[in-house]
Design a protein around this motif. Structure first.
Motif, mmCIF file in Angstrom:
data_model
loop_
_atom_site.group_PDB
_atom_site.id
_atom_site.type_symbol
_atom_site.label_atom_id
_atom_site.label_comp_id
_atom_site.label_asym_id
_atom_site.label_seq_id
_atom_site.Cartn_x
_atom_site.Cartn_y
_atom_site.Cartn_z
ATOM 1 N N HIS A 191 7.547 -11.192 -11.137
ATOM 2 C CA HIS A 191 6.612 -10.102 -11.440
ATOM 3 C C HIS A 191 5.537 -10.212 -10.372
ATOM 4 C CE1 HIS A 191 4.534 -7.195 -13.835
ATOM 5 N NE2 HIS A 191 3.707 -8.020 -14.434
ATOM 6 N N GLY A 192 4.520 -9.366 -10.407
ATOM 7 C CA GLY A 192 3.511 -9.501 -9.368
ATOM 8 C C GLY A 192 2.581 -8.322 -9.303
ATOM 9 N N CYS A 193 2.147 -8.016 -8.088
ATOM 10 C CA CYS A 193 1.124 -6.992 -7.912
ATOM 11 C C CYS A 193 1.275 -6.341 -6.542
ATOM 12 C CB CYS A 193 -0.269 -7.586 -8.089
ATOM 13 S SG CYS A 193 -0.537 -9.144 -7.218
ATOM 14 N N THR A 194 0.674 -5.171 -6.439
ATOM 15 C CA THR A 194 0.826 -4.342 -5.246
ATOM 16 C C THR A 194 -0.514 -3.710 -4.893
ATOM 17 O OG1 THR A 194 3.080 -3.726 -5.931
ATOM 18 C CG2 THR A 194 2.015 -2.308 -4.283
ATOM 19 N N VAL A 195 -0.866 -3.721 -3.611
ATOM 20 C CA VAL A 195 -1.951 -2.866 -3.122
ATOM 21 C C VAL A 195 -1.308 -1.770 -2.289
ATOM 22 C CG1 VAL A 195 -4.111 -2.715 -1.836
ATOM 23 C CG2 VAL A 195 -3.543 -4.821 -3.082
ATOM 24 N N HIS A 196 -1.669 -0.527 -2.601
ATOM 25 C CA HIS A 196 -1.020 0.608 -1.935
ATOM 26 C C HIS A 196 -2.026 1.719 -1.659
ATOM 27 C CE1 HIS A 196 -0.924 3.201 -5.620
ATOM 28 N NE2 HIS A 196 -1.017 2.030 -6.213
ATOM 29 N N PHE A 197 -1.696 2.541 -0.672
ATOM 30 C CA PHE A 197 -2.458 3.770 -0.475
ATOM 31 C C PHE A 197 -2.159 4.708 -1.631
ATOM 32 C CE2 PHE A 197 -2.297 2.301 3.989
ATOM 33 C CZ PHE A 197 -3.641 2.435 4.329
ATOM 34 N N VAL A 198 -3.170 5.458 -2.039
ATOM 35 C CA VAL A 198 -3.027 6.330 -3.212
ATOM 36 C C VAL A 198 -2.504 7.696 -2.786
ATOM 37 C CG1 VAL A 198 -4.283 7.483 -5.084
ATOM 38 C CG2 VAL A 198 -4.836 5.115 -4.467
ATOM 39 N N ARG A 199 -1.537 8.176 -3.555
ATOM 40 C CA ARG A 199 -1.022 9.531 -3.420
ATOM 41 C C ARG A 199 -1.216 10.242 -4.754
ATOM 42 N NH1 ARG A 199 -1.717 8.340 1.067
ATOM 43 N NH2 ARG A 199 -0.225 8.227 2.787
ATOM 44 N N ALA A 200 -0.861 11.527 -4.806
ATOM 45 C CA ALA A 200 -1.157 12.314 -6.010
ATOM 46 C C ALA A 200 -0.398 11.806 -7.231
ATOM 47 C CB ALA A 200 -0.856 13.782 -5.765
ATOM 48 N N GLU A 201 0.825 11.288 -7.028
ATOM 49 C CA GLU A 201 1.569 10.728 -8.158
ATOM 50 C C GLU A 201 0.958 9.389 -8.572
ATOM 51 O OE1 GLU A 201 4.384 12.037 -9.754
ATOM 52 O OE2 GLU A 201 3.734 13.817 -8.641
ATOM 53 N N VAL A 202 0.998 9.096 -9.866
ATOM 54 C CA VAL A 202 0.388 7.852 -10.361
ATOM 55 C C VAL A 202 1.168 6.637 -9.854
ATOM 56 C CG1 VAL A 202 -0.153 6.530 -12.430
ATOM 57 C CG2 VAL A 202 -0.454 8.997 -12.424
ATOM 58 N N ASP A 203 0.417 5.634 -9.368
ATOM 59 C CA ASP A 203 0.998 4.371 -8.910
ATOM 60 C C ASP A 203 2.090 4.589 -7.872
ATOM 61 O OD1 ASP A 203 -0.734 3.020 -10.613
ATOM 62 O OD2 ASP A 203 0.659 3.132 -12.279
ATOM 63 N N ASP A 204 1.804 5.510 -6.972
ATOM 64 C CA ASP A 204 2.733 5.857 -5.905
ATOM 65 C C ASP A 204 1.959 5.792 -4.596
ATOM 66 O OD1 ASP A 204 5.142 6.823 -4.772
ATOM 67 O OD2 ASP A 204 4.302 8.851 -4.714
ATOM 68 N N GLY A 205 2.685 5.599 -3.501
ATOM 69 C CA GLY A 205 2.039 5.618 -2.198
ATOM 70 C C GLY A 205 2.458 4.438 -1.361
ATOM 71 N N PRO A 206 2.262 4.546 -0.040
ATOM 72 C CA PRO A 206 2.706 3.499 0.878
ATOM 73 C C PRO A 206 2.135 2.119 0.519
ATOM 74 C CG PRO A 206 2.070 5.477 2.085
ATOM 75 C CD PRO A 206 1.664 5.707 0.666
ATOM 76 N N ILE A 207 3.032 1.135 0.479
ATOM 77 C CA ILE A 207 2.679 -0.225 0.042
ATOM 78 C C ILE A 207 2.081 -1.014 1.198
ATOM 79 C CG2 ILE A 207 3.703 -2.424 -0.692
ATOM 80 C CD1 ILE A 207 5.728 -0.621 -2.321
ATOM 81 N N ILE A 208 0.936 -1.612 0.957
ATOM 82 C CA ILE A 208 0.244 -2.391 1.994
ATOM 83 C C ILE A 208 0.597 -3.868 1.871
ATOM 84 C CG2 ILE A 208 -1.998 -2.926 3.043
ATOM 85 C CD1 ILE A 208 -3.035 -0.366 1.464
ATOM 86 N N VAL A 209 0.378 -4.452 0.699
ATOM 87 C CA VAL A 209 0.683 -5.867 0.467
ATOM 88 C C VAL A 209 1.196 -6.013 -0.967
ATOM 89 C CG1 VAL A 209 -0.214 -8.235 0.419
ATOM 90 C CG2 VAL A 209 -1.209 -6.599 2.002
ATOM 91 N N GLN A 210 2.173 -6.895 -1.134
ATOM 92 C CA GLN A 210 2.610 -7.259 -2.484
ATOM 93 C C GLN A 210 2.623 -8.772 -2.615
ATOM 94 O OE1 GLN A 210 6.416 -4.994 -2.560
ATOM 95 N NE2 GLN A 210 5.487 -3.848 -4.231
#
Ligand code: GRF
Length: 222
Positions: free
Chosen positions: A136-155
């Motif tokens: 399991h884990g976590c993600t930092v991503h750029f935000v897009r209009a869809e919830v919890d969607d967008g280009p992933i920066i670091v996981q």
């Protein structure tokens, strides 16, 4: 060093990720400075922590605004007034409009407590345990209009252990969150993470071997 990017952190609650970002940005060579913490809830515990750290705070009560447009307009006044260049969502529990997200395109980042695209939405730790995943884990991503969607920066990935409770797993993930959010903001603020199509390309030296479970995409690994 080039000028540090002016960052606002948006919170709704306790603000532990906010505190991790403030602590990282206190280092003189960090490429961003936290100049504003904004909460949609006047009673958010994180506002007290931010003020104690000497950061300007503002509460913009969603309930005091007639609708989402008025609420977001008030937030924009605060962000523009502070000269904000990058916005970090850190436990901000309001869905943002497509207009607001578009306005901050590639300058708005979020942390989510799962390895996206798995477990979008809420109750991620409960759902990870129910699914029986081993990681399991976590993600930092750029935000897009869809919830919890967008280009992933670091996981970051953490193990799921036999007998884990939701709280135990959440705590293990939160420790990882506090490590990857400052890393991701540094990559974005320094210009070393850039969006190409739907992916983020990171121009950086590989992380130290001590961080084997933190996985940005590096150009030589694509
Ligand atoms: C974190 O788990 C974050 O991933 C999620 O909301 C929680 C906020 O916690 N988006 P905190 O306020 O940063 O302690």
């Amino acid at each position: 060093m080039t000028e540090r990017k002016r960052v606002a952190i948006l919170i709704s609650g306790r603000g532990s990720n906010m505190s991790a970002l403030i602590a990282a940005a206190a280092e003189p060579d960090y490429p961003a400075e936290v100049v504003l913490v904004l909460s949609d809830r006047p009673d958010a515990g994180g506002l007290v922590l931010a003020a104690e750290a000497g950061i300007a705070t503002i509460a913009i009560d969603r309930k005091a605004h007639a609708g989402k447009a008025a609420f977001e307009a008030a937030m924009s006044v605060a962000l523009d007034g502070a000269g904000i260049e990058i916005v970090c969502l850190a436990g901000f529990m309001r869905l943002l409009s497509a207009d607001f997200v578009a306005r901050w395109h590639d300058r708005l980042i979020n942390i989510h407590p799962s390895i996206l695209p798995a477990f979008r939405g809420i109750d991620t730790h409960e759902r990870a345990l129910a699914a029986g995943v081993r990681l399991h884990g976590c993600t930092v991503h750029f935000v897009r209009a869809e919830v919890d969607d967008g280009p992933i920066i670091v996981q970051a990935a953490v193990p799921v252990r036999g007998g884990d409770t939701v709280d135990a797993l959440a705590g293990r993930v939160l420790t990882a969150e506090h490590r990857i959010y400052p890393l991701a903001l540094a990559l974005v603020a320094s210009g070393r993470a850039r969006v190409e199509g739907s992916h983020v390309v990171v121009d950086a030296e590989p992380l130290q071997a001590a961080e084997p479970l933190i996985v940005p995409r590096f150009p030589d690994r694509q």
